[in-house]
Design a protein around this motif. Structure first.
Motif, PDB file in Angstrom:
ATOM      1  N   ARG A  44       0.853  -1.186   0.000  1.00 24.49           N
ATOM      2  CA  ARG A  44       0.000   0.000   0.000  1.00 24.49           C
ATOM      3  C   ARG A  44       0.890   1.238   0.000  1.00 24.49           C
ATOM      4  O   ARG A  44       1.751   1.388   0.866  1.00 24.49           O
ATOM      5  N   GLU A  78       4.525   2.448  -7.984  1.00 22.92           N
ATOM      6  CA  GLU A  78       3.577   2.125  -9.045  1.00 22.92           C
ATOM      7  C   GLU A  78       3.598   0.623  -9.320  1.00 22.92           C
ATOM      8  O   GLU A  78       4.536  -0.093  -8.959  1.00 22.92           O
ATOM      9  N   MET A  79       2.568   0.130  -9.988  1.00 19.67           N
ATOM     10  CA  MET A  79       2.339  -1.298 -10.122  1.00 19.67           C
ATOM     11  C   MET A  79       3.474  -2.049 -10.803  1.00 19.67           C
ATOM     12  O   MET A  79       3.817  -3.159 -10.387  1.00 19.67           O
ATOM     13  N   LYS A 104      -4.703   0.713  -4.010  1.00 19.92           N
ATOM     14  CA  LYS A 104      -4.473   1.927  -4.794  1.00 19.92           C
ATOM     15  C   LYS A 104      -5.611   2.917  -4.606  1.00 19.92           C
ATOM     16  O   LYS A 104      -6.557   2.675  -3.864  1.00 19.92           O
ATOM     17  N   PRO A 134      -6.786   3.573 -11.042  1.00 15.67           N
ATOM     18  CA  PRO A 134      -5.492   2.958 -11.346  1.00 15.67           C
ATOM     19  C   PRO A 134      -5.420   2.254 -12.703  1.00 15.67           C
ATOM     20  O   PRO A 134      -4.475   1.513 -12.962  1.00 15.67           O
ATOM     21  N   GLU A 145      -2.255   2.725 -14.764  1.00 21.36           N
ATOM     22  CA  GLU A 145      -1.134   2.115 -14.043  1.00 21.36           C
ATOM     23  C   GLU A 145      -1.151   0.597 -14.188  1.00 21.36           C
ATOM     24  O   GLU A 145      -0.104  -0.035 -14.369  1.00 21.36           O
ATOM     25  N   ARG A 179     -11.433   3.835  -3.099  1.00 19.94           N
ATOM     26  CA  ARG A 179     -10.206   3.048  -3.051  1.00 19.94           C
ATOM     27  C   ARG A 179     -10.349   1.867  -4.001  1.00 19.94           C
ATOM     28  O   ARG A 179     -11.453   1.407  -4.290  1.00 19.94           O
TER      29      ARG A 179
END
Length: 284
Positions: free
Chosen positions: A194, A198-199, A220, A224, A227, A257
């Motif tokens: 968390r 970035e992914m 995230k 997202p 991403e 979220r």
């Protein structure tokens, strides 16, 4: 076999030195000394936290003890930008607990296992979010809090002692190093992260630690999708694929979220993760 609860250090340090310069823990109105029957005062904001309200009285007490310790130590250390009890409950605790429903569903359907006795690593845990919260909410789990910064590891050990957790351990180190360590590589059922990176970077940090058939979960913000698309190649190179990108039910005032859940169905090639610092400098 994972190591017992300890801090793995590359340098020598003295806990006493750090404790000397950090605030002595003092119970706030929300944090009386821990007992098995003690209850905490309830405020309006706590009544709005639907995930928090599913916890037992003991677990709620532990959450408050953790949050109080976090805010006390935060006066001298940079643990979180949030400085108010209610805001920590909404922004950190509720968001961490909101991960559990979609994670439970995907784990049961894809990992073909009960959602207990899970071995989880929180990569880049920082102040213990979400790892500490998940360890409290899921006492049957074995939770490893992976953090590279020494002072934060000292806080995490203190928080574990204050809350009385027996199912959490602190490991000091970098994900790139542990991902190549046979004691940790592909040893975890779930890796979670968390607010770390970035992914496409997270994939290289986390997936080498996950066993084949396990899950990688990234918490995230509200949007997202780009991403995730950018990370598809990195996720595939690590032996995984995206299972689900879903909004989570959170009452946090900081917007929707999203939880990104990846399933690992192939072993990660031995060359990953690359040397420390390389994934961030040269994302896949």
């Amino acid at each position: 076999m994972l190591l017992s609860r300890s801090i793995i250090c590359n340098v020598q340090f003295s806990c006493g030195t750090y404790f000397k310069h950090l605030p002595t823990w003092k119970p706030s109105p929300f944090s009386p000394y821990r007992t098995t029957t003690q209850t905490f005062p309830t405020s309006t904001v706590f009544n709005t936290l639907s995930h928090f309200e599913t916890l037992t009285s003991r677990q709620k007490d532990q959450i408050h003890l953790y949050v109080d310790a976090l805010l006390q130590w935060n006066k001298r250390m940079n643990l979180t930008a949030v400085t108010e009890m209610n805001e920590v409950m909404e922004r950190h605790v509720e968001d961490s607990l909101a991960i559990l429903p979609p994670l439970r569903d995907r784990y049961r359907t894809h990992c073909k296992s009960l959602f207990d006795n899970v071995n989880l690593v929180d990569v880049g845990t920082g102040a213990g979010i979400p790892g500490m919260i998940l360890a409290i909410a899921c006492p049957d789990w074995d939770v490893t809090l992976l953090e590279s910064r020494n002072k934060r590891c000292v806080f995490l050990e203190h928080a574990i002692n204050v809350t009385g957790l027996s199912n959490a351990k602190v490991v000091r180190g970098r994900a790139e190093d542990l991902g190549q360590n046979p004691s940790f590589r592909e040893q975890f059922d779930i890796a979670v992260a968390r607010a770390v990176a970035e992914m496409r970077i997270l994939a290289e940090y986390c997936l080498p630690l996950v066993r084949v058939g396990g899950l990688f979960v990234a918490a995230k913000g509200h949007d997202p999708e780009v991403e995730v698309r950018n990370a598809e190649r990195a996720i595939q190179l690590m032996g995984a694929s995206v299972l689900q990108v879903c909004p989570v039910e959170s009452h946090s005032p900081y917007g929707q979220r999203t939880v990104i859940i990846c399933w690992k169905d192939l072993a990660t090639p031995r060359k990953y993760p690359r040397d420390p610092g390389t994934p961030a400098k040269e994302p896949l």
